[in-house]
Design a protein around this motif. Sequence first.
Motif, mmCIF file in Angstrom:
data_model
loop_
_atom_site.group_PDB
_atom_site.id
_atom_site.type_symbol
_atom_site.label_atom_id
_atom_site.label_comp_id
_atom_site.label_asym_id
_atom_site.label_seq_id
_atom_site.Cartn_x
_atom_site.Cartn_y
_atom_site.Cartn_z
ATOM 1 N N PHE A 124 2.100 -3.663 -2.734
ATOM 2 C CA PHE A 124 2.681 -2.535 -2.013
ATOM 3 C C PHE A 124 2.212 -1.236 -2.643
ATOM 4 O O PHE A 124 1.650 -1.239 -3.733
ATOM 5 C CB PHE A 124 4.207 -2.618 -1.933
ATOM 6 C CG PHE A 124 4.931 -2.622 -3.250
ATOM 7 C CD1 PHE A 124 5.264 -1.433 -3.883
ATOM 8 C CD2 PHE A 124 5.316 -3.818 -3.857
ATOM 9 C CE1 PHE A 124 5.957 -1.419 -5.082
ATOM 10 C CE2 PHE A 124 6.005 -3.828 -5.059
ATOM 11 C CZ PHE A 124 6.321 -2.623 -5.676
ATOM 12 N N ASN A 139 8.650 -5.650 -0.870
ATOM 13 C CA ASN A 139 8.587 -4.317 -1.486
ATOM 14 C C ASN A 139 9.998 -3.816 -1.721
ATOM 15 O O ASN A 139 10.650 -3.331 -0.795
ATOM 16 C CB ASN A 139 7.828 -3.340 -0.594
ATOM 17 C CG ASN A 139 7.719 -1.957 -1.241
ATOM 18 O OD1 ASN A 139 8.178 -1.744 -2.359
ATOM 19 N ND2 ASN A 139 7.104 -1.024 -0.547
ATOM 20 N N VAL A 194 2.635 -2.865 3.185
ATOM 21 C CA VAL A 194 2.552 -3.982 2.241
ATOM 22 C C VAL A 194 1.477 -4.919 2.782
ATOM 23 O O VAL A 194 1.324 -5.043 4.000
ATOM 24 C CB VAL A 194 3.896 -4.738 2.141
ATOM 25 C CG1 VAL A 194 3.750 -5.984 1.277
ATOM 26 C CG2 VAL A 194 4.998 -3.846 1.597
#
Length: 228
Positions: A63, A47, A54
């Motif tokens: 995410f 992410n 996530v």
Amino acid sequence: MIRFYYSPAPNPVKVALFLEEAGLEYEVLPVDTRKGEQHDAAFKALNPNAKVPVIVDGEAVVFDSNAILLYLAQKTGKFLPADTPAARGQMNSWLMFVASGIGPFCGQAVHFKHYAPGEHPYAVNRYDFEAWRHWRIVNEHLATRRYMLGDDYTLVDMALWGWARVAPFVLGDAAWNELPNVKRLLDEINARPAAQRAEALKARFTFKADMDDEANKAMFPQNTRLQG
């Protein structure tokens, strides 16, 4: 098995709720945001925005908590409304309302009330006003229906639950007197075994509790710039 990058904040917890409700197998990987673990290169490769949660599901990396809820609902076929344009329109609208309204304005209200250094009356007034405005919209909506999309419990209720749990911290002690329909939904979801398991996750891990200099630098790096 799904790998779930988790912290006990509102957004990861609502993903934990879906995972538990759907009975999915998952591995919890704790991310201590007060230690700055969200800024580690390995996590940012998943992410780039350096935010929890996530999930990694095979080749899929997802995410943003609301995107994760939608992904999991579509993957499992669970906790979705009827497959009609009208129902999908309502689902998408309210899910994005949580994503773009409830979450950000509650987050900013909490930041300026509880964590920002110094006095910020304009910011406190703005974000407190907007947080209340968003929650009153939800409260009015729930006055005529059991759940956010009608008679069925869906991912939208899970998205809302993550933040409803902390409404008094966001809004103050008056929250539940002013928002009885939100409180009714919160209590109903809290009574579900899946919600209790999701809440219990935090007891399995040790997260940094102090908001010391290390935590402030990790969570609010913009303050370092102000300090020169």
